[in-house]
Scaffold this motif. Structure first.
Motif, PDB file in Angstrom:
ATOM      1  N   PRO A 166       0.844  -1.201   0.000  1.00 61.84           N
ATOM      2  CA  PRO A 166       0.000   0.000   0.000  1.00 61.84           C
ATOM      3  C   PRO A 166       0.878   1.249   0.000  1.00 61.84           C
ATOM      4  O   PRO A 166       1.901   1.312   0.699  1.00 61.84           O
ATOM      5  N   VAL A 167       0.491   2.260  -0.768  1.00 63.54           N
ATOM      6  CA  VAL A 167       1.347   3.422  -0.983  1.00 63.54           C
ATOM      7  C   VAL A 167       1.537   4.245   0.292  1.00 63.54           C
ATOM      8  O   VAL A 167       2.560   4.909   0.459  1.00 63.54           O
ATOM      9  N   HIS A 168       0.591   4.181   1.246  1.00 64.28           N
ATOM     10  CA  HIS A 168       0.745   5.006   2.455  1.00 64.28           C
ATOM     11  C   HIS A 168       1.845   4.480   3.388  1.00 64.28           C
ATOM     12  O   HIS A 168       2.240   5.176   4.327  1.00 64.28           O
ATOM     13  N   LEU A 169       2.331   3.262   3.138  1.00 64.68           N
ATOM     14  CA  LEU A 169       3.437   2.720   3.929  1.00 64.68           C
ATOM     15  C   LEU A 169       4.777   2.816   3.199  1.00 64.68           C
ATOM     16  O   LEU A 169       5.778   2.262   3.640  1.00 64.68           O
ATOM     17  N   LEU A 170       4.785   3.545   2.075  1.00 66.64           N
ATOM     18  CA  LEU A 170       5.988   3.661   1.257  1.00 66.64           C
ATOM     19  C   LEU A 170       6.862   4.826   1.730  1.00 66.64           C
ATOM     20  O   LEU A 170       6.370   5.916   2.006  1.00 66.64           O
ATOM     21  N   THR A 171       8.162   4.575   1.810  1.00 66.07           N
ATOM     22  CA  THR A 171       9.154   5.629   2.054  1.00 66.07           C
ATOM     23  C   THR A 171      10.153   5.618   0.901  1.00 66.07           C
ATOM     24  O   THR A 171      10.628   4.551   0.499  1.00 66.07           O
ATOM     25  N   VAL A 172      10.433   6.800   0.357  1.00 56.55           N
ATOM     26  CA  VAL A 172      11.455   6.938  -0.693  1.00 56.55           C
ATOM     27  C   VAL A 172      12.719   7.511  -0.061  1.00 56.55           C
ATOM     28  O   VAL A 172      12.681   8.582   0.556  1.00 56.55           O
ATOM     29  N   ASN A 173      13.819   6.767  -0.189  1.00 55.81           N
ATOM     30  CA  ASN A 173      15.113   7.197   0.340  1.00 55.81           C
ATOM     31  C   ASN A 173      16.018   7.627  -0.816  1.00 55.81           C
ATOM     32  O   ASN A 173      16.171   6.890  -1.796  1.00 55.81           O
ATOM     33  N   TRP A 174      16.609   8.820  -0.680  1.00 58.84           N
ATOM     34  CA  TRP A 174      17.513   9.368  -1.703  1.00 58.84           C
ATOM     35  C   TRP A 174      18.960   9.246  -1.208  1.00 58.84           C
ATOM     36  O   TRP A 174      19.268   9.634  -0.086  1.00 58.84           O
ATOM     37  N   TYR A 175      19.835   8.749  -2.071  1.00 61.02           N
ATOM     38  CA  TYR A 175      21.240   8.584  -1.725  1.00 61.02           C
ATOM     39  C   TYR A 175      22.131   9.324  -2.728  1.00 61.02           C
ATOM     40  O   TYR A 175      21.885   9.291  -3.946  1.00 61.02           O
ATOM     41  N   LYS A 176      23.149   9.994  -2.185  1.00 61.18           N
ATOM     42  CA  LYS A 176      24.237  10.559  -2.989  1.00 61.18           C
ATOM     43  C   LYS A 176      25.464   9.739  -2.637  1.00 61.18           C
ATOM     44  O   LYS A 176      25.999   9.866  -1.526  1.00 61.18           O
ATOM     45  N   GLY A 177      25.886   8.878  -3.541  1.00 59.49           N
ATOM     46  CA  GLY A 177      26.901   7.889  -3.196  1.00 59.49           C
ATOM     47  C   GLY A 177      26.338   6.970  -2.130  1.00 59.49           C
ATOM     48  O   GLY A 177      25.251   6.400  -2.287  1.00 59.49           O
ATOM     49  N   GLN A 178      27.017   6.853  -1.002  1.00 54.87           N
ATOM     50  CA  GLN A 178      26.533   6.024   0.099  1.00 54.87           C
ATOM     51  C   GLN A 178      25.840   6.848   1.179  1.00 54.87           C
ATOM     52  O   GLN A 178      25.418   6.301   2.205  1.00 54.87           O
ATOM     53  N   HIS A 179      25.681   8.158   0.941  1.00 53.36           N
ATOM     54  CA  HIS A 179      25.136   9.061   1.946  1.00 53.36           C
ATOM     55  C   HIS A 179      23.636   9.269   1.731  1.00 53.36           C
ATOM     56  O   HIS A 179      23.202   9.641   0.635  1.00 53.36           O
ATOM     57  N   LEU A 180      22.844   9.015   2.776  1.00 53.24           N
ATOM     58  CA  LEU A 180      21.403   9.264   2.704  1.00 53.24           C
ATOM     59  C   LEU A 180      21.168  10.763   2.812  1.00 53.24           C
ATOM     60  O   LEU A 180      21.501  11.385   3.818  1.00 53.24           O
ATOM     61  N   VAL A 181      20.572  11.358   1.765  1.00 60.83           N
ATOM     62  CA  VAL A 181      20.382  12.813   1.762  1.00 60.83           C
ATOM     63  C   VAL A 181      18.944  13.217   2.083  1.00 60.83           C
ATOM     64  O   VAL A 181      18.689  14.331   2.533  1.00 60.83           O
ATOM     65  N   LYS A 182      17.987  12.307   1.870  1.00 63.56           N
ATOM     66  CA  LYS A 182      16.589  12.665   2.129  1.00 63.56           C
ATOM     67  C   LYS A 182      15.773  11.388   2.234  1.00 63.56           C
ATOM     68  O   LYS A 182      16.000  10.426   1.507  1.00 63.56           O
ATOM     69  N   SER A 183      14.825  11.391   3.162  1.00 67.64           N
ATOM     70  CA  SER A 183      13.906  10.271   3.331  1.00 67.64           C
ATOM     71  C   SER A 183      12.499  10.842   3.395  1.00 67.64           C
ATOM     72  O   SER A 183      12.203  11.690   4.234  1.00 67.64           O
ATOM     73  N   VAL A 184      11.623  10.404   2.488  1.00 66.71           N
ATOM     74  CA  VAL A 184      10.283  10.988   2.353  1.00 66.71           C
ATOM     75  C   VAL A 184       9.233   9.898   2.483  1.00 66.71           C
ATOM     76  O   VAL A 184       9.212   8.945   1.702  1.00 66.71           O
ATOM     77  N   GLU A 185       8.346  10.046   3.484  1.00 67.62           N
ATOM     78  CA  GLU A 185       7.219   9.122   3.625  1.00 67.62           C
ATOM     79  C   GLU A 185       6.070   9.591   2.741  1.00 67.62           C
ATOM     80  O   GLU A 185       5.725  10.772   2.740  1.00 67.62           O
ATOM     81  N   SER A 186       5.478   8.658   2.009  1.00 68.03           N
ATOM     82  CA  SER A 186       4.339   8.993   1.168  1.00 68.03           C
ATOM     83  C   SER A 186       3.179   9.488   2.026  1.00 68.03           C
ATOM     84  O   SER A 186       2.898   8.943   3.089  1.00 68.03           O
ATOM     85  N   ASP A 187       2.510  10.540   1.540  1.00 68.05           N
ATOM     86  CA  ASP A 187       1.315  11.028   2.231  1.00 68.05           C
ATOM     87  C   ASP A 187       0.049  10.691   1.444  1.00 68.05           C
ATOM     88  O   ASP A 187      -0.991  11.294   1.643  1.00 68.05           O
ATOM     89  N   HIS A 188       0.155   9.712   0.541  1.00 71.52           N
ATOM     90  CA  HIS A 188      -1.011   9.284  -0.243  1.00 71.52           C
ATOM     91  C   HIS A 188      -1.736   8.172   0.516  1.00 71.52           C
ATOM     92  O   HIS A 188      -1.158   7.144   0.824  1.00 71.52           O
ATOM     93  N   HIS A 189      -3.009   8.401   0.798  1.00 75.97           N
ATOM     94  CA  HIS A 189      -3.808   7.415   1.535  1.00 75.97           C
ATOM     95  C   HIS A 189      -5.012   6.957   0.707  1.00 75.97           C
ATOM     96  O   HIS A 189      -5.979   6.455   1.244  1.00 75.97           O
TER      97      HIS A 189
END
Length: 416
Positions: free
Chosen positions: A213-236
């Motif tokens: 389900p999309v409301h439990l999805l998190t998108v993690n952004w990486y630059k090389g091995q460094h996590l730069v942003k983590s975004v939880e979906s707000d679609h319900h």
């Protein structure tokens, strides 16, 4: 609280700044259940901020403590560890007078996989069974144990219910989350191909295909091995598979040449789901940065109201064979032997204008002026949805804020 019901918890953070660097962490006992980054960018001065968490109760939740904490993620230049303020605990009391027990009380099942749960009781002289769109079990007399089982779960919204008949019927619902890993996760650059220019901004997009389900999805952004942003979906809006996209703005420097960006889709299914959580990662996006274009823009960004005037200067310190501006409005033909050239529009009427200055030296290079064309709303109005007249104390009502004819909408914040 009543076993098997859902309740909404609210975390109120008072007088914090800057709010766009705030993360709210939710804990159930010592277990981190949710981490939410604020998406409010409207203020650098102190504001109040609230975040909510829906919980479903079971017998095992009786006596559990929830708490929330406000964490300011100020980066490596800020204090280490980051500043954290924690709420007092909220004690949960759960009432249950239905003499049956589910094991487990929650399930996370991949679509098409098998699933099972047990329902038991310690009393006699009764009938018990399972109601479900898949795997229903007819009522059986005088048993203490009955199992719901599905070999291949193909219903997204399944809610199996174990029931027991004694003097009256009571029931308990098994909480089932049916999930599907993405078919594909991909990363791309929006509206740009080829090498990037040092000092410019670019938008990256992560596309997650066919996930649930999309409301439990998190998108993690990486630059090389460094996590730069983590975004939880707000679609319900859907428990069935959908496509989801998220974007990340980056600013380029010399050091970014050869860097790889990637994004990953993570389904945070909780302790009842697989550990570690299911993750699908994109192929890497290789960044090439050119930093040998000897021109400078002043300013490097513009925000212009639709219909207003706009201008920017392009300059160089080298000899060349010609420089000019290309644009859908205000283009300037190539001129030889100048160190300075201006792009100017008296009334800007193109929403997607992207002027770029170019210079011909040994080869042609160019720099794009970032222009945001905006329009204030014609009108902002507030109304009550589906209700007229006086309100009744203790009731809930929905208010709606209508913003008419505004651009660009992705930079809009509605404050209540």
């Amino acid at each position: 609280m009543i076993e098997g019901s859902q309740y909404e918890l609210q975390c109120d953070v008072q007088n914090v700044a800057p709010v766009h660097l705030l993360t709210v962490n939710w804990y159930k006992g010592q277990h981190l259940v949710k981490s939410v980054e604020s998406d409010h960018h409207s203020s650098i001065t102190p504001v109040n901020y609230s975040n909510t968490l829906w919980i479903s109760t079971s017998k095992d939740d009786d006596g559990v403590q929830y708490r929330c904490e406000a964490e300011l993620k100020l980066g490596p230049e800020g204090p280490q560890p980051p500043p954290v303020v924690t709420s007092d605990p909220l004690n949960i009391t759960v009432h249950c007078d239905c003499p049956i027990k589910l094991q487990p009380v929650k399930l996370a099942v991949e679509f098409g996989a098998s699933a099972s749960a047990n329902c038991s009781t310690t009393i006699n002289h009764h009938g018990m069974g399972w109601e479900a769109s898949e795997g229903a079990v007819d009522m059986v007399d005088d048993v203490q144990f009955i199992t719901w089982r599905v070999e291949s779960l193909t219903h997204w919204d399944i809610e199996p219910i174990c029931y027991i008949n004694t003097n009256k019927q009571c029931e308990l619902t098994l909480q089932v989350t049916v999930y599907k890993r993405p078919d594909r996760v991909s990363i791309s650059t929006v509206g740009h191909t080829g090498p990037m220019i040092e000092g410019s901004q670019y938008e990256l997009q992560c596309d997650v295909q066919n996930v649930a389900p999309v409301h439990l999805l998190t998108v993690n952004w990486y630059k090389g091995q460094h996590l730069v942003k983590s975004v939880e979906s707000d679609h319900h809006s859907s428990i069935t598979p959908v496509n989801y996209s998220n974007t990340l703005w980056i600013s380029t420097s010399k050091d970014d040449d050869g860097v790889q960006y990637r994004c990953e889709a993570e389904l945070k299914l909780g302790p009842e789901g697989p550990q570690p959580p299911p993750v699908v990662t994109s192929d890497p996006l290789n960044i090439t940065v050119h930093c040998d274009c000897p021109i400078k823009l002043q300013p490097v960004k513009l925000a212009v109201e639709f219909g207003a005037s706009a201008s920017a200067n392009c300059s160089t310190t080298i000899n060349h064979h010609g420089m000019g501006w290309e644009a859908s409005e205000g283009a300037v033909d190539m001129v030889d032997d100048v160190q300075f050239i201006t792009w100017r529009v008296e009334s800007l009427t193109h929403w997607d204008i992207k002027p770029f200055c170019y210079i011909n030296a040994n080869e042609q290079c160019e720099l794009t002026l970032q222009v945001t064309v905006y329009k204030p709303p014609d009108r902002v109005s507030i109304s009550t949805v589906g209700h007229t007249g006086p309100m009744t104390e203790g009731s809930q009502y929905e208010l709606e804020c209508d913003v008419q004819n505004v651009a660009p909408v992705h930079l809009l914040t509605v404050n209540w």
